[in-house]
Design a protein around this motif. Structure first.
Motif, PDB file in Angstrom:
ATOM      1  N   UNK A 140       0.967  -1.048   0.019  1.00 45.17           N
ATOM      2  CA  UNK A 140       0.235   0.050   0.142  1.00 45.17           C
ATOM      3  C   UNK A 140       0.777   1.241   0.041  1.00 45.17           C
ATOM      4  N   UNK A 141       2.100   1.102   0.513  1.00 39.65           N
ATOM      5  CA  UNK A 141       2.928   2.444   0.600  1.00 39.65           C
ATOM      6  C   UNK A 141       4.269   2.209   0.309  1.00 39.65           C
ATOM      7  N   UNK A 142       4.675   3.004  -0.661  1.00 36.54           N
ATOM      8  CA  UNK A 142       6.210   2.791  -1.357  1.00 36.54           C
ATOM      9  C   UNK A 142       6.938   4.197  -0.962  1.00 36.54           C
ATOM     10  N   UNK A 143       8.224   3.941  -0.324  1.00 34.51           N
ATOM     11  CA  UNK A 143       8.925   4.944   0.082  1.00 34.51           C
ATOM     12  C   UNK A 143      10.287   5.062  -0.668  1.00 34.51           C
ATOM     13  N   UNK A 144      10.387   6.007  -1.434  1.00 31.87           N
ATOM     14  CA  UNK A 144      11.813   6.119  -2.153  1.00 31.87           C
ATOM     15  C   UNK A 144      12.211   7.383  -2.355  1.00 31.87           C
ATOM     16  N   UNK A 145      13.098   7.417  -2.768  1.00 35.57           N
ATOM     17  CA  UNK A 145      13.928   8.753  -3.209  1.00 35.57           C
ATOM     18  C   UNK A 145      14.021   8.420  -5.004  1.00 35.57           C
ATOM     19  N   UNK A 146      14.870   8.949  -5.470  1.00 37.09           N
ATOM     20  CA  UNK A 146      15.352   8.913  -6.780  1.00 37.09           C
ATOM     21  C   UNK A 146      16.143   7.777  -7.343  1.00 37.09           C
ATOM     22  N   UNK A 147      15.643   6.554  -6.982  1.00 39.00           N
ATOM     23  CA  UNK A 147      16.520   5.333  -7.061  1.00 39.00           C
ATOM     24  C   UNK A 147      16.853   5.018  -8.659  1.00 39.00           C
ATOM     25  N   UNK A 148      16.084   5.566  -9.608  1.00 36.10           N
ATOM     26  CA  UNK A 148      16.789   5.248 -10.958  1.00 36.10           C
ATOM     27  C   UNK A 148      17.717   6.390 -11.114  1.00 36.10           C
ATOM     28  N   UNK A 149      18.161   7.307 -10.442  1.00 32.49           N
ATOM     29  CA  UNK A 149      19.058   8.491 -10.581  1.00 32.49           C
ATOM     30  C   UNK A 149      18.690   9.072 -11.941  1.00 32.49           C
ATOM     31  N   UNK A 150      17.618   9.580 -12.350  1.00 33.82           N
ATOM     32  CA  UNK A 150      17.357  10.451 -13.587  1.00 33.82           C
ATOM     33  C   UNK A 150      17.073  11.703 -12.836  1.00 33.82           C
ATOM     34  N   UNK A 151      17.369  12.032 -11.673  1.00 40.18           N
ATOM     35  CA  UNK A 151      16.945  13.464 -11.466  1.00 40.18           C
ATOM     36  C   UNK A 151      15.748  13.806 -10.675  1.00 40.18           C
ATOM     37  N   UNK A 152      14.629  12.823 -10.765  1.00 41.20           N
ATOM     38  CA  UNK A 152      13.567  13.096 -10.204  1.00 41.20           C
ATOM     39  C   UNK A 152      12.900  11.982  -9.319  1.00 41.20           C
ATOM     40  N   UNK A 153      12.467  12.345  -8.244  1.00 44.82           N
ATOM     41  CA  UNK A 153      11.781  11.071  -7.476  1.00 44.82           C
ATOM     42  C   UNK A 153      10.198  11.349  -7.898  1.00 44.82           C
ATOM     43  N   UNK A 154       9.848  10.242  -8.320  1.00 41.29           N
ATOM     44  CA  UNK A 154       8.458  10.084  -9.103  1.00 41.29           C
ATOM     45  C   UNK A 154       7.933   8.826  -9.033  1.00 41.29           C
ATOM     46  N   UNK A 155       6.910   8.854  -9.825  1.00 39.06           N
ATOM     47  CA  UNK A 155       6.058   7.444  -9.865  1.00 39.06           C
ATOM     48  C   UNK A 155       6.698   6.173 -10.321  1.00 39.06           C
ATOM     49  N   UNK A 156       7.681   6.671 -11.277  1.00 41.36           N
ATOM     50  CA  UNK A 156       8.602   5.519 -12.084  1.00 41.36           C
ATOM     51  C   UNK A 156       9.482   4.967 -10.757  1.00 41.36           C
ATOM     52  N   UNK A 157       9.998   5.833  -9.948  1.00 42.42           N
ATOM     53  CA  UNK A 157      10.904   5.276  -8.831  1.00 42.42           C
ATOM     54  C   UNK A 157      10.037   4.213  -7.819  1.00 42.42           C
ATOM     55  N   UNK A 158       8.752   4.706  -7.657  1.00 47.00           N
ATOM     56  CA  UNK A 158       7.953   3.871  -6.634  1.00 47.00           C
ATOM     57  C   UNK A 158       7.484   2.777  -7.684  1.00 47.00           C
ATOM     58  N   UNK A 159       7.234   2.600  -8.805  1.00 44.62           N
ATOM     59  CA  UNK A 159       6.919   1.447  -9.459  1.00 44.62           C
ATOM     60  C   UNK A 159       8.168   0.554  -9.421  1.00 44.62           C
ATOM     61  N   UNK A 160       9.497   0.936  -9.840  1.00 44.06           N
ATOM     62  CA  UNK A 160      10.399  -0.014  -9.723  1.00 44.06           C
ATOM     63  C   UNK A 160      10.920  -0.437  -8.399  1.00 44.06           C
ATOM     64  N   UNK A 161      10.558   0.378  -7.204  1.00 47.44           N
ATOM     65  CA  UNK A 161      10.735  -0.345  -5.883  1.00 47.44           C
ATOM     66  C   UNK A 161       9.884  -1.439  -5.643  1.00 47.44           C
ATOM     67  N   UNK A 162       8.732  -1.261  -6.204  1.00 46.04           N
ATOM     68  CA  UNK A 162       7.609  -2.074  -5.917  1.00 46.04           C
ATOM     69  C   UNK A 162       8.141  -3.334  -6.815  1.00 46.04           C
ATOM     70  N   UNK A 163       8.347  -3.293  -8.005  1.00 45.56           N
ATOM     71  CA  UNK A 163       8.666  -4.187  -8.731  1.00 45.56           C
ATOM     72  C   UNK A 163       9.762  -5.292  -8.278  1.00 45.56           C
ATOM     73  N   UNK A 164      10.959  -4.392  -7.727  1.00 44.03           N
ATOM     74  CA  UNK A 164      11.873  -5.235  -7.002  1.00 44.03           C
ATOM     75  C   UNK A 164      11.497  -6.070  -5.826  1.00 44.03           C
TER      76      UNK A 164
END
Length: 151
Positions: free
Chosen positions: A117-141
């Protein structure tokens, strides 16, 4: 505690990782090692986990291993259902010397229904933005990590 150490390497020095090493630990004891290459295909959990991890750009040039991901599940009430999957991104080149956590991310299943239900992340893909894509990648991992066979 069980955890997985994931290390990506750019052995060909092309700017993209070509191998992903997986080390399975149980109570600080290495129990198994395996490797996936960037060209491996298939739907096995390790290959899927490697593909998702490679999107993060958290890699080592050459045969280095300073940068790696430590991923583990937590179950504080010990009912067998993980309540959290934690991701610790280490960079051993940061001061002080040694394995230093550069940043963290978490996927939380607060009501223990098997969904995060909750994804906590910063800019894990190092593209300069902490966004939905980062949360999606954390969830997938986190989801792929939970599918792994530890034996």
């Amino acid at each position: 505690m069980r955890y997985l150490k994931v290390t990506a390497q750019d052995r060909n020095r092309t700017g993209k990782a070509d191998t992903v090493h997986f080390q399975f630990y149980e109570d600080e004891l290495l129990t198994r090692e395996t490797m996936v290459t960037a060209t491996d295909s298939g739907r096995q959990p390790l290959v899927k986990l490697a593909r998702t991890y490679l999107k993060l750009g958290w890699l080592n040039v050459g045969d280095g291993s300073e940068r790696y991901l430590q991923i583990f599940a937590q179950n504080p009430v010990s009912d067998g259902t993980p309540e959290a999957v934690r991701l610790h991104f280490h960079d051993g080149s940061l001061p002080p010397p040694g394995s230093t956590i550069a940043y963290k991310a978490s996927a939380l299943d607060r009501d223990i229904d098997g969904r995060f239900e909750l994804i906590l992340s910063s800019d894990v893909d190092n593209d300069g933005r902490a966004d939905r894509t980062d949360r999606s990648r954390v969830k997938s991992l986190a989801l792929e990590f939970l599918k792994l066979n530890w034996h």
